[in-house]
Design a protein around this motif. Structure first.
Motif, PDB file in Angstrom:
ATOM      1  N   SER A 147       0.837  -1.209   0.000  1.00  0.00           N
ATOM      2  CA  SER A 147       0.000   0.000   0.000  1.00  0.00           C
ATOM      3  C   SER A 147       0.870   1.256   0.000  1.00  0.00           C
ATOM      4  N   TYR A 148       0.275   2.353  -0.472  1.00  0.00           N
ATOM      5  CA  TYR A 148       0.998   3.626  -0.565  1.00  0.00           C
ATOM      6  C   TYR A 148       0.432   4.701   0.357  1.00  0.00           C
ATOM      7  N   CYS A 149      -0.532   4.341   1.209  1.00  0.00           N
ATOM      8  CA  CYS A 149      -1.211   5.426   1.947  1.00  0.00           C
ATOM      9  C   CYS A 149      -1.716   4.920   3.284  1.00  0.00           C
ATOM     10  N   VAL A 150      -1.728   5.792   4.284  1.00  0.00           N
ATOM     11  CA  VAL A 150      -2.178   5.391   5.620  1.00  0.00           C
ATOM     12  C   VAL A 150      -3.695   5.197   5.693  1.00  0.00           C
ATOM     13  N   PHE A 151      -4.394   5.463   4.607  1.00  0.00           N
ATOM     14  CA  PHE A 151      -5.837   5.221   4.602  1.00  0.00           C
ATOM     15  C   PHE A 151      -6.194   3.754   4.356  1.00  0.00           C
TER      16      PHE A 151
ATOM     17  N   ILE B  95      -1.720  -4.736  -4.987  1.00  0.00           N
ATOM     18  CA  ILE B  95      -1.191  -3.411  -4.668  1.00  0.00           C
ATOM     19  C   ILE B  95      -2.380  -2.466  -4.577  1.00  0.00           C
ATOM     20  N   VAL B  96      -2.438  -1.754  -3.464  1.00  0.00           N
ATOM     21  CA  VAL B  96      -3.590  -0.870  -3.281  1.00  0.00           C
ATOM     22  C   VAL B  96      -3.177   0.564  -3.539  1.00  0.00           C
ATOM     23  N   GLY B  97      -3.812   1.168  -4.500  1.00  0.00           N
ATOM     24  CA  GLY B  97      -3.647   2.598  -4.728  1.00  0.00           C
ATOM     25  C   GLY B  97      -4.874   3.288  -4.155  1.00  0.00           C
TER      26      GLY B  97
ATOM     27  N   GLN C 202       9.143   4.853  10.143  1.00  0.00           N
ATOM     28  CA  GLN C 202       9.234   4.278   8.796  1.00  0.00           C
ATOM     29  C   GLN C 202       9.126   2.753   8.845  1.00  0.00           C
ATOM     30  N   VAL C 203       9.798   2.163   9.854  1.00  0.00           N
ATOM     31  CA  VAL C 203       9.781   0.696   9.967  1.00  0.00           C
ATOM     32  C   VAL C 203       8.365   0.204  10.314  1.00  0.00           C
ATOM     33  N   PHE C 204       7.600   1.049  10.995  1.00  0.00           N
ATOM     34  CA  PHE C 204       6.183   0.793  11.317  1.00  0.00           C
ATOM     35  C   PHE C 204       5.435   0.194  10.116  1.00  0.00           C
ATOM     36  N   PHE C 205       5.811   0.635   8.909  1.00  0.00           N
ATOM     37  CA  PHE C 205       5.047   0.274   7.711  1.00  0.00           C
ATOM     38  C   PHE C 205       5.370  -1.101   7.150  1.00  0.00           C
ATOM     39  N   TYR C 206       6.481  -1.701   7.528  1.00  0.00           N
ATOM     40  CA  TYR C 206       6.731  -2.989   6.886  1.00  0.00           C
ATOM     41  C   TYR C 206       7.226  -4.099   7.798  1.00  0.00           C
ATOM     42  N   ASP C 207       7.340  -3.808   9.085  1.00  0.00           N
ATOM     43  CA  ASP C 207       7.820  -4.855   9.986  1.00  0.00           C
ATOM     44  C   ASP C 207       6.649  -5.746  10.422  1.00  0.00           C
TER      45      ASP C 207
ATOM     46  N   VAL D  95       2.124  -4.344   3.678  1.00  0.00           N
ATOM     47  CA  VAL D  95       3.419  -3.654   3.768  1.00  0.00           C
ATOM     48  C   VAL D  95       3.320  -2.318   3.038  1.00  0.00           C
ATOM     49  N   GLY D  96       3.957  -1.304   3.644  1.00  0.00           N
ATOM     50  CA  GLY D  96       4.009  -0.003   2.990  1.00  0.00           C
ATOM     51  C   GLY D  96       5.074  -0.058   1.904  1.00  0.00           C
TER      52      GLY D  96
END
Ligand code: SF4
Ligand code: SF4
Length: 418
Positions: A68-72, A132-134, A234-239, A86-87
Protein backbone atom coordinates in the motif's frame (compact mmCIF):
# COMPACT_ATOMS: atom_id res chain seq x y z
CA UNK A 1 15.56 -15.18 -3.81
CA UNK A 2 16.02 -12.03 -5.96
CA UNK A 3 15.83 -13.92 -9.24
CA UNK A 4 12.66 -15.56 -7.95
CA UNK A 5 11.17 -12.08 -7.63
CA UNK A 6 12.34 -10.93 -11.06
CA UNK A 7 14.53 -8.11 -9.72
CA UNK A 8 17.26 -6.46 -11.77
CA UNK A 9 20.20 -7.72 -9.69
CA UNK A 10 22.68 -5.08 -10.75
CA UNK A 11 20.26 -2.22 -10.13
CA UNK A 12 19.15 -3.77 -6.85
CA UNK A 13 22.75 -4.07 -5.62
CA UNK A 14 23.40 -0.45 -6.62
CA UNK A 15 20.34 0.69 -4.65
CA UNK A 16 21.37 -1.34 -1.60
CA UNK A 17 24.87 0.13 -1.78
CA UNK A 18 23.53 3.70 -1.77
CA UNK A 19 21.06 2.88 1.00
CA UNK A 20 23.70 1.24 3.20
CA UNK A 21 26.13 4.11 2.72
CA UNK A 22 23.50 6.74 3.54
CA UNK A 23 22.31 4.77 6.55
CA UNK A 24 25.82 4.42 7.95
CA UNK A 25 26.67 8.08 7.40
CA UNK A 26 23.43 9.41 8.84
CA UNK A 27 22.34 7.01 11.58
CA UNK A 28 25.40 5.19 12.80
CA UNK A 29 27.38 8.40 13.22
CA UNK A 30 24.95 9.69 15.87
CA UNK A 31 26.22 9.78 19.47
CA UNK A 32 24.75 8.07 22.54
CA UNK A 33 21.83 6.43 20.72
CA UNK A 34 19.44 4.29 22.78
CA UNK A 35 20.60 0.65 22.80
CA UNK A 36 17.13 -0.33 21.58
CA UNK A 37 17.92 1.28 18.22
CA UNK A 38 20.08 -1.79 17.60
CA UNK A 39 16.88 -3.59 16.61
CA UNK A 40 16.08 -0.95 13.97
CA UNK A 41 19.66 -0.97 12.69
CA UNK A 42 19.28 -4.71 12.26
CA UNK A 43 15.90 -4.32 10.54
CA UNK A 44 17.38 -1.77 8.16
CA UNK A 45 20.38 -3.97 7.44
CA UNK A 46 17.95 -6.79 6.65
CA UNK A 47 15.32 -4.67 4.92
CA UNK A 48 16.11 -6.47 1.67
CA UNK A 49 17.17 -9.65 3.44
CA UNK A 50 15.50 -11.44 6.33
CA UNK A 51 12.25 -9.44 6.17
CA UNK A 52 11.79 -10.39 2.52
CA UNK A 53 12.65 -14.01 3.35
CA UNK A 54 9.93 -13.90 6.03
CA UNK A 55 7.40 -12.54 3.54
CA UNK A 56 8.32 -15.17 0.96
CA UNK A 57 7.98 -17.88 3.62
CA UNK A 58 4.55 -16.48 4.50
CA UNK A 59 3.61 -16.62 0.82
CA UNK A 60 4.78 -20.19 0.57
CA UNK A 61 2.57 -21.03 3.53
CA UNK A 62 -0.39 -19.57 1.61
CA UNK A 63 -0.54 -16.06 3.12
CA UNK A 64 -1.04 -13.11 0.75
CA UNK A 65 1.02 -9.91 0.76
CA UNK A 66 -0.69 -6.57 0.11
CA UNK A 67 1.35 -3.47 -0.75
CA UNK A 68 0.00 0.00 0.00
CA UNK A 69 1.00 3.63 -0.56
CA UNK A 70 -1.21 5.43 1.95
CA UNK A 71 -2.18 5.39 5.62
CA UNK A 72 -5.84 5.22 4.60
CA UNK A 73 -5.51 1.57 3.65
CA UNK A 74 -6.71 -0.31 6.77
CA UNK A 75 -4.14 -2.85 7.90
CA UNK A 76 -6.80 -4.27 10.24
CA UNK A 77 -8.81 -5.63 7.31
CA UNK A 78 -5.74 -7.20 5.71
CA UNK A 79 -4.68 -8.88 8.96
CA UNK A 80 -8.20 -10.10 9.71
CA UNK A 81 -8.20 -11.94 6.37
CA UNK A 82 -4.83 -13.52 7.11
CA UNK A 83 -2.88 -11.20 4.79
CA UNK A 84 0.17 -9.04 5.53
CA UNK A 85 0.13 -5.35 4.65
CA UNK A 86 3.42 -3.65 3.77
CA UNK A 87 4.01 0.00 2.99
CA UNK A 88 5.75 0.58 -0.33
CA UNK A 89 8.25 3.21 0.64
CA UNK A 90 8.91 5.41 -2.44
CA UNK A 91 11.52 7.59 -0.75
CA UNK A 92 14.30 7.67 -3.37
CA UNK A 93 14.74 8.56 -7.03
CA UNK A 94 15.28 5.60 -9.29
CA UNK A 95 15.11 5.00 -13.07
CA UNK A 96 14.04 8.63 -13.51
CA UNK A 97 14.57 8.68 -17.27
CA UNK A 98 12.15 5.80 -17.68
CA UNK A 99 9.72 7.38 -15.22
CA UNK A 100 9.63 10.67 -17.11
CA UNK A 101 8.61 8.83 -20.27
CA UNK A 102 5.41 7.88 -18.44
CA UNK A 103 4.79 10.69 -15.97
CA UNK A 104 5.14 14.45 -16.44
CA UNK A 105 8.34 15.94 -15.08
CA UNK A 106 6.40 18.08 -12.63
CA UNK A 107 5.03 15.13 -10.66
CA UNK A 108 5.97 14.88 -6.98
CA UNK A 109 9.04 12.81 -6.05
CA UNK A 110 6.97 10.31 -4.08
CA UNK A 111 4.84 9.30 -7.06
CA UNK A 112 7.84 9.26 -9.40
CA UNK A 113 9.71 7.09 -6.93
CA UNK A 114 6.91 4.52 -6.80
CA UNK A 115 7.14 4.22 -10.59
CA UNK A 116 10.95 4.22 -10.55
CA UNK A 117 11.04 1.27 -8.13
CA UNK A 118 8.70 -0.65 -10.41
CA UNK A 119 10.37 0.25 -13.71
CA UNK A 120 13.88 -0.29 -12.28
CA UNK A 121 12.81 -3.66 -10.79
CA UNK A 122 14.55 -2.92 -7.50
CA UNK A 123 11.85 -3.28 -4.83
CA UNK A 124 11.34 -6.81 -3.47
CA UNK A 125 8.29 -5.64 -1.49
CA UNK A 126 6.57 -4.41 -4.63
CA UNK A 127 7.51 -7.56 -6.52
CA UNK A 128 6.35 -9.91 -3.77
CA UNK A 129 2.94 -8.23 -3.36
CA UNK A 130 -0.10 -10.22 -4.47
CA UNK A 131 -2.20 -7.06 -4.51
CA UNK A 132 -1.19 -3.41 -4.67
CA UNK A 133 -3.59 -0.87 -3.28
CA UNK A 134 -3.65 2.60 -4.73
CA UNK A 135 -6.05 5.30 -3.58
CA UNK A 136 -7.74 8.31 -5.12
CA UNK A 137 -6.20 10.91 -2.87
CA UNK A 138 -4.34 13.74 -4.62
CA UNK A 139 -4.78 14.29 -8.36
CA UNK A 140 -1.23 13.10 -9.04
CA UNK A 141 -1.76 9.70 -7.45
CA UNK A 142 -5.26 9.36 -8.86
CA UNK A 143 -4.08 9.73 -12.45
CA UNK A 144 -0.74 7.96 -11.93
CA UNK A 145 -2.53 4.77 -10.87
CA UNK A 146 -4.12 4.60 -14.32
CA UNK A 147 -0.59 4.16 -15.71
CA UNK A 148 0.62 1.99 -12.82
CA UNK A 149 -2.24 -0.38 -13.62
CA UNK A 150 -0.41 -1.24 -16.85
CA UNK A 151 2.82 -2.03 -14.98
CA UNK A 152 1.62 -4.17 -12.08
CA UNK A 153 -0.61 -7.20 -12.12
CA UNK A 154 -3.14 -6.71 -9.38
CA UNK A 155 -3.76 -3.03 -8.72
CA UNK A 156 -6.78 -2.26 -6.59
CA UNK A 157 -7.83 1.39 -6.37
CA UNK A 158 -9.67 2.68 -3.33
CA UNK A 159 -11.87 5.74 -3.74
CA UNK A 160 -11.39 8.12 -0.83
CA UNK A 161 -13.53 11.07 0.26
CA UNK A 162 -12.16 14.59 -0.02
CA UNK A 163 -14.71 16.28 2.26
CA UNK A 164 -15.45 15.40 5.88
CA UNK A 165 -19.22 15.28 5.42
CA UNK A 166 -21.80 12.58 6.14
CA UNK A 167 -21.56 11.60 2.47
CA UNK A 168 -17.78 11.44 2.74
CA UNK A 169 -18.04 9.12 5.72
CA UNK A 170 -20.56 6.92 3.92
CA UNK A 171 -18.16 6.68 0.96
CA UNK A 172 -15.33 5.60 3.27
CA UNK A 173 -17.53 2.93 4.84
CA UNK A 174 -18.58 1.55 1.47
CA UNK A 175 -14.96 1.58 0.29
CA UNK A 176 -13.84 -0.30 3.41
CA UNK A 177 -16.61 -2.85 2.77
CA UNK A 178 -15.52 -3.19 -0.87
CA UNK A 179 -11.88 -3.58 0.26
CA UNK A 180 -12.92 -6.26 2.76
CA UNK A 181 -14.59 -8.23 -0.03
CA UNK A 182 -11.59 -7.83 -2.33
CA UNK A 183 -9.16 -8.98 0.36
CA UNK A 184 -11.36 -11.95 1.24
CA UNK A 185 -11.44 -12.93 -2.43
CA UNK A 186 -7.67 -12.59 -2.65
CA UNK A 187 -6.97 -14.71 0.42
CA UNK A 188 -9.94 -17.04 0.28
CA UNK A 189 -10.42 -16.29 3.99
CA UNK A 190 -13.66 -14.84 5.36
CA UNK A 191 -13.19 -12.20 8.01
CA UNK A 192 -14.87 -13.15 11.28
CA UNK A 193 -15.81 -11.10 14.33
CA UNK A 194 -12.90 -12.69 16.21
CA UNK A 195 -10.32 -12.15 13.47
CA UNK A 196 -11.30 -8.50 13.04
CA UNK A 197 -11.30 -7.90 16.80
CA UNK A 198 -7.83 -9.41 17.05
CA UNK A 199 -6.55 -7.40 14.07
CA UNK A 200 -7.85 -4.15 15.58
CA UNK A 201 -6.08 -4.99 18.85
CA UNK A 202 -2.82 -5.79 17.03
CA UNK A 203 -2.79 -2.52 15.08
CA UNK A 204 -3.93 -0.51 18.12
CA UNK A 205 -1.00 -1.96 20.11
CA UNK A 206 1.41 -0.91 17.38
CA UNK A 207 0.00 2.63 17.29
CA UNK A 208 -0.11 2.82 21.11
CA UNK A 209 3.60 1.92 21.24
CA UNK A 210 4.32 4.77 18.81
CA UNK A 211 2.22 7.15 20.95
CA UNK A 212 4.28 6.13 23.95
CA UNK A 213 7.49 6.79 22.06
CA UNK A 214 6.18 10.16 20.85
CA UNK A 215 5.18 11.29 24.31
CA UNK A 216 8.67 10.46 25.62
CA UNK A 217 10.06 12.98 23.14
CA UNK A 218 8.48 15.78 25.17
CA UNK A 219 11.35 15.70 27.69
CA UNK A 220 14.23 18.15 27.73
CA UNK A 221 16.91 16.98 27.15
CA UNK A 222 15.46 14.75 24.45
CA UNK A 223 16.51 11.12 24.81
CA UNK A 224 16.04 10.02 21.18
CA UNK A 225 16.94 11.92 18.05
CA UNK A 226 14.33 12.88 15.48
CA UNK A 227 16.19 10.75 12.95
CA UNK A 228 15.88 7.63 15.11
CA UNK A 229 12.23 8.34 15.89
CA UNK A 230 11.57 8.83 12.17
CA UNK A 231 13.23 5.51 11.48
CA UNK A 232 10.83 3.79 13.91
CA UNK A 233 7.94 5.53 12.14
CA UNK A 234 9.23 4.28 8.80
CA UNK A 235 9.78 0.70 9.97
CA UNK A 236 6.18 0.79 11.32
CA UNK A 237 5.05 0.27 7.71
CA UNK A 238 6.73 -2.99 6.89
CA UNK A 239 7.82 -4.85 9.99
CA UNK A 240 5.98 -7.74 11.61
CA UNK A 241 3.41 -5.86 13.79
CA UNK A 242 3.83 -7.81 17.05
CA UNK A 243 7.64 -7.74 16.90
CA UNK A 244 7.62 -4.04 16.02
CA UNK A 245 5.35 -3.24 18.98
CA UNK A 246 7.59 -5.15 21.37
CA UNK A 247 10.72 -3.43 20.04
CA UNK A 248 9.26 0.07 20.31
CA UNK A 249 8.06 -0.62 23.86
CA UNK A 250 11.57 -1.81 24.77
CA UNK A 251 13.04 1.47 23.55
CA UNK A 252 10.39 3.32 25.55
CA UNK A 253 11.41 1.46 28.74
CA UNK A 254 14.98 2.51 28.06
CA UNK A 255 14.02 6.13 27.34
CA UNK A 256 12.07 6.34 30.60
CA UNK A 257 15.24 5.34 32.48
CA UNK A 258 17.27 7.88 30.52
CA UNK A 259 14.76 10.64 31.23
CA UNK A 260 14.99 9.86 34.96
CA UNK A 261 18.73 10.62 34.88
CA UNK A 262 18.58 13.44 32.27
CA UNK A 263 20.63 11.43 29.79
CA UNK A 264 19.84 13.20 26.54
CA UNK A 265 21.10 12.72 22.98
CA UNK A 266 21.27 16.51 22.61
CA UNK A 267 22.07 19.00 25.40
CA UNK A 268 19.15 20.51 27.33
CA UNK A 269 17.66 23.63 25.72
CA UNK A 270 18.70 22.59 22.20
CA UNK A 271 16.22 24.32 19.84
CA UNK A 272 13.25 21.98 19.27
CA UNK A 273 11.66 21.57 15.85
CA UNK A 274 8.35 20.12 14.76
CA UNK A 275 8.36 18.89 11.15
CA UNK A 276 5.02 19.15 9.39
CA UNK A 277 3.86 18.23 5.91
CA UNK A 278 4.46 15.51 3.32
CA UNK A 279 5.31 11.95 4.30
CA UNK A 280 9.02 11.07 4.53
CA UNK A 281 9.39 7.50 3.30
CA UNK A 282 12.55 5.34 3.55
CA UNK A 283 15.27 6.39 2.64
CA UNK A 284 14.26 10.04 2.57
CA UNK A 285 16.29 11.35 5.52
CA UNK A 286 17.64 14.50 3.88
CA UNK A 287 15.81 17.23 5.79
CA UNK A 288 15.92 15.61 9.26
CA UNK A 289 19.65 15.00 8.78
CA UNK A 290 20.17 18.66 7.82
CA UNK A 291 18.18 19.86 10.84
CA UNK A 292 19.90 17.62 13.36
CA UNK A 293 23.37 18.47 12.08
CA UNK A 294 22.59 22.18 12.23
CA UNK A 295 22.11 22.54 15.99
CA UNK A 296 18.46 21.57 16.52
CA UNK A 297 16.54 18.44 17.47
CA UNK A 298 13.30 17.23 15.90
CA UNK A 299 10.69 16.45 18.56
CA UNK A 300 7.73 15.44 16.40
CA UNK A 301 6.51 14.71 12.88
CA UNK A 302 3.12 16.02 11.84
CA UNK A 303 3.12 13.62 8.90
CA UNK A 304 1.66 10.34 7.72
CA UNK A 305 5.05 8.83 8.54
CA UNK A 306 4.56 10.16 12.05
CA UNK A 307 1.70 11.32 14.19
CA UNK A 308 -0.88 11.84 11.43
CA UNK A 309 -0.63 8.15 10.64
CA UNK A 310 -0.62 6.85 14.20
CA UNK A 311 -2.60 9.46 16.17
CA UNK A 312 -5.91 7.69 16.81
CA UNK A 313 -6.74 4.20 17.99
CA UNK A 314 -9.80 2.21 16.88
CA UNK A 315 -12.56 1.40 19.34
CA UNK A 316 -12.10 -2.34 19.88
CA UNK A 317 -15.34 -2.98 21.73
CA UNK A 318 -17.46 -3.86 18.64
CA UNK A 319 -19.13 -7.26 18.62
CA UNK A 320 -20.24 -7.43 14.99
CA UNK A 321 -18.33 -6.94 11.75
CA UNK A 322 -20.49 -3.93 10.94
CA UNK A 323 -19.89 -2.12 14.24
CA UNK A 324 -16.16 -2.78 13.89
CA UNK A 325 -16.17 -1.43 10.34
CA UNK A 326 -17.91 1.69 11.70
CA UNK A 327 -15.22 1.97 14.35
CA UNK A 328 -12.53 1.71 11.66
CA UNK A 329 -14.27 4.37 9.59
CA UNK A 330 -14.48 6.64 12.67
CA UNK A 331 -10.76 6.18 13.24
CA UNK A 332 -9.55 6.65 9.66
CA UNK A 333 -11.93 9.53 8.98
CA UNK A 334 -9.94 11.57 11.50
CA UNK A 335 -6.77 11.45 9.37
CA UNK A 336 -6.19 15.10 8.44
CA UNK A 337 -4.48 14.64 5.07
CA UNK A 338 -4.22 17.77 2.94
CA UNK A 339 -6.42 16.14 0.30
CA UNK A 340 -9.40 17.14 2.46
CA UNK A 341 -11.12 20.43 2.04
CA UNK A 342 -11.56 22.29 4.28
CA UNK A 343 -8.90 20.86 6.59
CA UNK A 344 -9.01 23.01 9.76
CA UNK A 345 -8.20 19.97 11.91
CA UNK A 346 -4.68 19.87 10.55
CA UNK A 347 -4.00 23.49 11.53
CA UNK A 348 -5.32 22.74 15.04
CA UNK A 349 -3.22 19.58 15.32
CA UNK A 350 -0.03 21.39 14.31
CA UNK A 351 -0.58 24.00 17.01
CA UNK A 352 -1.43 21.33 19.58
CA UNK A 353 1.73 19.44 18.71
CA UNK A 354 3.83 22.60 19.06
CA UNK A 355 2.48 23.00 22.60
CA UNK A 356 2.65 19.32 23.57
CA UNK A 357 6.18 18.74 22.31
CA UNK A 358 7.37 22.17 23.46
CA UNK A 359 8.60 22.95 19.95
CA UNK A 360 10.35 26.28 19.40
CA UNK A 361 9.48 26.35 15.71
CA UNK A 362 7.93 24.46 12.82
CA UNK A 363 9.58 23.45 9.57
CA UNK A 364 6.95 22.81 6.94
CA UNK A 365 8.19 20.15 4.55
CA UNK A 366 6.59 20.20 1.12
CA UNK A 367 7.61 18.04 -1.79
CA UNK A 368 7.98 19.98 -5.02
CA UNK A 369 4.81 19.78 -7.14
CA UNK A 370 2.71 18.50 -4.24
CA UNK A 371 -0.27 20.82 -4.60
CA UNK A 372 -2.19 19.76 -1.46
CA UNK A 373 0.63 20.27 1.04
CA UNK A 374 2.22 23.27 -0.69
CA UNK A 375 -1.17 24.97 -0.83
CA UNK A 376 -1.73 24.24 2.85
CA UNK A 377 1.74 25.43 3.84
CA UNK A 378 0.57 29.05 3.48
CA UNK A 379 -2.40 28.88 5.87
CA UNK A 380 -0.22 26.82 8.22
CA UNK A 381 2.43 29.55 8.23
CA UNK A 382 -0.20 32.24 8.74
CA UNK A 383 -1.88 30.41 11.63
CA UNK A 384 1.50 29.90 13.31
CA UNK A 385 2.50 33.54 12.77
CA UNK A 386 -0.66 34.62 14.54
CA UNK A 387 0.53 32.62 17.56
CA UNK A 388 4.10 33.94 17.28
CA UNK A 389 5.39 30.48 16.41
CA UNK A 390 8.31 30.69 13.95
CA UNK A 391 7.79 28.70 10.76
CA UNK A 392 10.08 27.90 7.85
CA UNK A 393 8.55 26.62 4.64
CA UNK A 394 10.78 24.22 2.71
CA UNK A 395 10.03 22.91 -0.76
CA UNK A 396 12.34 20.20 -2.00
CA UNK A 397 12.62 16.81 -3.70
CA UNK A 398 14.77 13.69 -3.24
CA UNK A 399 17.88 14.99 -4.99
CA UNK A 400 20.90 16.09 -2.94
CA UNK A 401 21.57 19.11 -5.14
CA UNK A 402 19.93 21.60 -2.80
CA UNK A 403 21.54 20.34 0.44
CA UNK A 404 23.90 23.33 0.75
CA UNK A 405 21.16 25.86 0.15
CA UNK A 406 18.73 24.08 2.53
CA UNK A 407 21.38 23.88 5.23
CA UNK A 408 21.99 27.63 5.03
CA UNK A 409 18.27 28.36 5.39
CA UNK A 410 17.78 25.83 8.21
CA UNK A 411 20.82 27.15 10.14
CA UNK A 412 19.51 30.72 9.85
CA UNK A 413 16.10 29.58 11.09
CA UNK A 414 17.59 27.72 14.06
CA UNK A 415 19.70 30.76 14.93
CA UNK A 416 16.51 32.79 15.10
CA UNK A 417 15.07 30.27 17.63
CA UNK A 418 17.94 30.51 20.07
S1 SF4 B 1 -0.42 12.40 2.83
FE1 SF4 B 1 -2.55 11.81 2.35
S2 SF4 B 1 -2.36 10.65 0.49
FE2 SF4 B 1 -0.30 10.71 1.42
S3 SF4 B 1 -0.15 8.87 2.71
FE3 SF4 B 1 -0.94 10.50 3.95
S4 SF4 B 1 -3.18 10.28 3.87
FE4 SF4 B 1 -2.33 9.13 2.15
S1 SF4 C 1 3.34 14.11 -1.65
FE1 SF4 C 1 1.57 15.32 -2.32
S2 SF4 C 1 1.48 15.12 -4.55
FE2 SF4 C 1 2.83 13.50 -3.76
S3 SF4 C 1 1.49 11.72 -3.49
FE3 SF4 C 1 1.52 12.81 -1.52
S4 SF4 C 1 -0.23 14.23 -1.57
FE4 SF4 C 1 0.17 13.52 -3.68
Amino acid sequence: MWTELGLDLEAHDALLGVLGQAYGDIFLSQKNRPDGMGYFDFVMSEVHGLRIRELLDEKEAGRKIIGSYCVFVPEEIALAANATLVGLCSGADFAMEDVERILPRNTCALIKSSFGFKLGKVCPYLESADMIVGENTCDGKKKAYESLGHLVENLYVMDLPQVKSANGKALLKSEFQRFKTAVEQLTGVSITVESLQQAIKTVNAKRAAMHRLSSLRKSDPVTISGLDALLANQVFFYDNPARFTESVNKICDELEKRIAVNDGVFPARTPRILISGCPQAVPNWKLPWIIETSGAVIVGEESCVGERGTRNLTDDSGTTIDTMLDALVDRYFQVDCAIFTPNHERLDHIQEMVTDYRADGVIHYGLQFCQPYLMESMPVEKALEQKDIPCLRIETDYSMEDVGQLKTRVEAFIEQLR
